[in-house]
Scaffold this active site. Structure first.
Site, short mmCIF file in Angstrom:
data_model
loop_
_atom_site.label_atom_id
_atom_site.label_comp_id
_atom_site.label_asym_id
_atom_site.label_seq_id
_atom_site.Cartn_x
_atom_site.Cartn_y
_atom_site.Cartn_z
N HIS A 62 -11.00 12.97 21.23
CA HIS A 62 -10.99 11.52 21.03
C HIS A 62 -12.42 10.99 20.86
CE1 HIS A 62 -7.19 11.84 23.62
NE2 HIS A 62 -6.74 11.33 22.49
N ASP B 112 -3.39 16.31 14.56
CA ASP B 112 -2.01 15.89 14.32
C ASP B 112 -1.86 15.65 12.82
OD1 ASP B 112 -1.09 15.49 17.23
OD2 ASP B 112 -3.00 14.45 17.14
N SER C 96 -6.44 18.76 23.62
CA SER C 96 -5.25 17.92 23.64
C SER C 96 -5.03 17.40 25.06
CB SER C 96 -4.03 18.74 23.20
OG SER C 96 -2.84 18.08 23.57
#
Ligand code: PAJ
Length: 283
Positions: free
Chosen positions: A39, A152, A187
């Protein structure tokens, strides 16, 4: 820049107005929190491509199936806000469920056919939930760009499709997958793995790279290379959901490899479902 934390749409609009008045180019980075280095790499990319980054943190109930991990999905807002602030984001938007889906909310955005294959086949309704929340986040923020991870990959394809189909005025940027040194894609769900499963987890990426190299060098027909990959993962104790070679945009199956394609995998280790993908280029 000091971080503004917005917990509802009204407060978000105020923070966005200030950015607009200062003439800032805004990047949106949507997340479900439990922020990790993957992130943070999206936030850094946002700061490179824009002047101000808005990070949304929202565990979206609409994208979880009834037997999925919505209730136990990791929530750690205080720690997330510290990370977002340290990274230099301008705004953290962390709405409540009622703020995004007030009483009476009854519409949804369909992710169409792209949302029904691969992940969508195993997780019915998942991508409609993603498409709905991302559309709302984009329209509430109206950023210049929005950044999504290739981790993703199908989600990135679905969002590109929805944004193009619905004329949402934003540029979608795909960011490379950040991996642990042993190859495992970062993740928020990796925390579910037991220590033995964590040791096995890098084999997923290792298998992808082996299968990918056999395909790109034309060492094996595509179907044989994929079957060998499934056999390898199964012998290691994975339950393979799919291992597929697909077109990079349409995600339709590719039987004969030419110049480029995506190799995508989903497999379960114990109770944890892992997904990963790599690009395959001819060598
Ligand atoms: P979440 O799983 O929190 O991921 C937020 C963003 O981080 C997504 O764009 C995802 O692809 C990206 N990401 C996750 N792991 C990454 C990694 N290892 N390297 C690079 N990027 C990575 O994806 C969602 O949330 C939700 O579906 C969301 C889009 C926020 C809608 O609810």
């Amino acid at each position: 820049m000091q971080l503004t934390v917005s917990r509802d749409a009204e407060n978000l609009q105020k923070a966005l107005l200030e950015l607009a008045q200062a003439g800032r180019r805004v990047a949106l980075v949507p997340t479900m929190g439990a922020l990790h280095a993957g992130h943070m790499s999206l936030i850094r990319l946002g700061l490179e491509l824009a002047d101000a980054v808005v990070v949304s943190i929202f565990v979206n109930p609409k994208q979880f199936g009834p037997n999925e991990d919505f209730a136990r999905y990791p929530r750690m807002l205080e720690a997330d806000l510290r990370k977002v602030e340290e990274a230099g984001a301008a705004v953290a938007y962390a709405p409540s469920v009622e703020d995004l889906y007030p009483q009476g909310f009854d519409s949804s955005v369909s992710a169409g056919e792209l949302g029904r294959i691969l992940e969508g086949a195993s997780r019915p309704g998942h991508f409609d939930g993603v498409a709905t929340v991302v559309t709302k986040l984009l329209l509430r923020t109206l950023p210049h760009i929005a950044i999504f991870g290739e981790k993703d990959y199908q989600q990135l394809c679905v969002i590109r499709r929805v944004v193009a189909d619905l004329d949402i005025p934003v540029e979608i940027i795909g960011a490379p997958t950040l991996r642990a040194p042993d190859g495992l894609a970062m993740s928020s769900r990796n925390g579910y793995l037991s220590s033995e499963e964590r040791q096995l987890a890098p084999k997923l990426y290792e298998t992808l790279t082996h299968v990918g190299s056999a395909i790109s060098k034309n060492e094996l027909p595509v179907a044989k290379a994929l079957a060998a990959g499934v056999a390898q993962l199964t012998s290691l104790g994975y339950k393979v959901d799919y291992l597929e070679l697909r077109d990079e945009d349409s995600l339709q199956p590719i039987e004969r490899f030419k110049d480029s394609a995506r190799l995508l995998v989903a497999a379960k280790l114990g109770n944890t479902r892992l997904i990963d993908n790599i690009v395959i280029l001819s060598s």
